[in-house]
Design an enzyme around this catalytic site. Sequence first.
Site, mmCIF file in Angstrom:
data_model
loop_
_atom_site.group_PDB
_atom_site.id
_atom_site.type_symbol
_atom_site.label_atom_id
_atom_site.label_comp_id
_atom_site.label_asym_id
_atom_site.label_seq_id
_atom_site.Cartn_x
_atom_site.Cartn_y
_atom_site.Cartn_z
ATOM 1 N N SER A 197 0.819 -1.214 0.000
ATOM 2 C CA SER A 197 0.000 0.000 0.000
ATOM 3 C C SER A 197 0.856 1.268 0.000
ATOM 4 C CB SER A 197 -0.962 -0.047 1.196
ATOM 5 O OG SER A 197 -1.967 0.928 1.088
ATOM 6 N N LYS A 223 -0.538 -4.193 -3.435
ATOM 7 C CA LYS A 223 -1.841 -3.588 -3.128
ATOM 8 C C LYS A 223 -1.867 -2.203 -3.771
ATOM 9 C CE LYS A 223 -4.990 -2.130 0.578
ATOM 10 N NZ LYS A 223 -5.138 -0.737 0.135
ATOM 11 N N ASP A 268 11.365 4.832 -9.357
ATOM 12 C CA ASP A 268 11.147 5.400 -10.686
ATOM 13 C C ASP A 268 11.956 6.665 -10.919
ATOM 14 O OD1 ASP A 268 9.441 3.342 -11.200
ATOM 15 O OD2 ASP A 268 7.647 4.563 -11.535
#
Length: 401
Positions: A303, A328, A314
Amino acid sequence: MRCRWGRWVLVLLLFILSFTWAQPALALTEPERLVVEVWHIVNRAYVDPTFNGHNWQKVRQAALHPPPETMEQAQAVIQEMLSRLDDPFTRVLPQSQYRNLQTTTAGELTGVGLQIVLDTERRVPLVVAPIAGSPAAQAGVQSQDRILAIDGESTLGMGMDTAASRMRGLPGTQVVLTLERGERRWPVTITRQRVTLPSLTWDLRPGGVGYIQLSQFSAGSAAEMAKAIQALEAQGVRGYVLDLRNNPGGLFQAGLEIAQEWLDQGTVVYTVNRDGLETDFTAGGKALTDKPLVVLVNHGTASASEILAGALQDHRRATLVGETTFGKGLIQSVFKLSNGDGLAVSVARYETPLHHDIHRRGIVPDQMVSSQSEATANDPQYEAAVAWLAKNFVPTVAAGG
């Protein structure tokens, strides 16, 4: 004359029809109202407009025919209705669990200290992660363990709210969980406790490594993270290991704020609603440090932890070491129902800055290393992180050199 009577018959017929149409619908009973209330919330808010391939209007019709006569029947009907979505995160929260949700995000927990979801294939509770320091963690429960029974009662087909309530109880009382890990099955007795959770711990380790362990994202986590970074900077830290292993998430906002403390600028996460509309959340300030960073992740990283890890990966702000994360990628809103219960509904999915949808896929670390979650001298994941930092430290320039 025949024409005049025809007109009167037509007028009388229209009057009867209009009177019939004007009659109010029969009043719904309290159990029926609860079912319709839940149906309406899901109908307008659920992230998947296809409702997992089900005709949601027909689901409502089936839920009310025959109509539930008691609140217990209504709750069973609602559970069956929500099961059509195949989404363990869209669920009813009984009043006690709804109240516990408020305190948990504030940093408190009562019970055994587990976050669970439904294993949709086996139809039993699956451990996302034990909370660090909780009774379950001390008893050796691990992420991905299946709970087959609670106090001897099978959990097959048991709702997650029921399973959670069975594991809660007064501090000092015991509960027996039957666990499955791979081919192994065994019972474990856990003593329930009231746990005040510090969401973050830190220390400066040999070689100038600043170790920060974040166990959950609660209301004060971002402030705690800022204090830790500032204190470590003052002590001459050379690089960081941020440990997100077995962190099941928490407050979405806390994840955003902590990402902004490590990133100067750029998108932290995209959320995508049921209409496909994207909203980007960005970092626009100044990071608290630009020193090398390694993030430790494992199967219990979920989460909000995945939001943070995905953003740092990234943007190439951090190297991820460990195991593929839980996966999730849905965001829930919690609605209060008229009977005092809560209804958690998945209202959006999130994507990493490079538009990776990690739901049920997880985030793959840059360096795969299998290990348990304790950061000790015998922890291969931690050792791999320190080795990476040693190769990427900025050289120290001597004064006057």
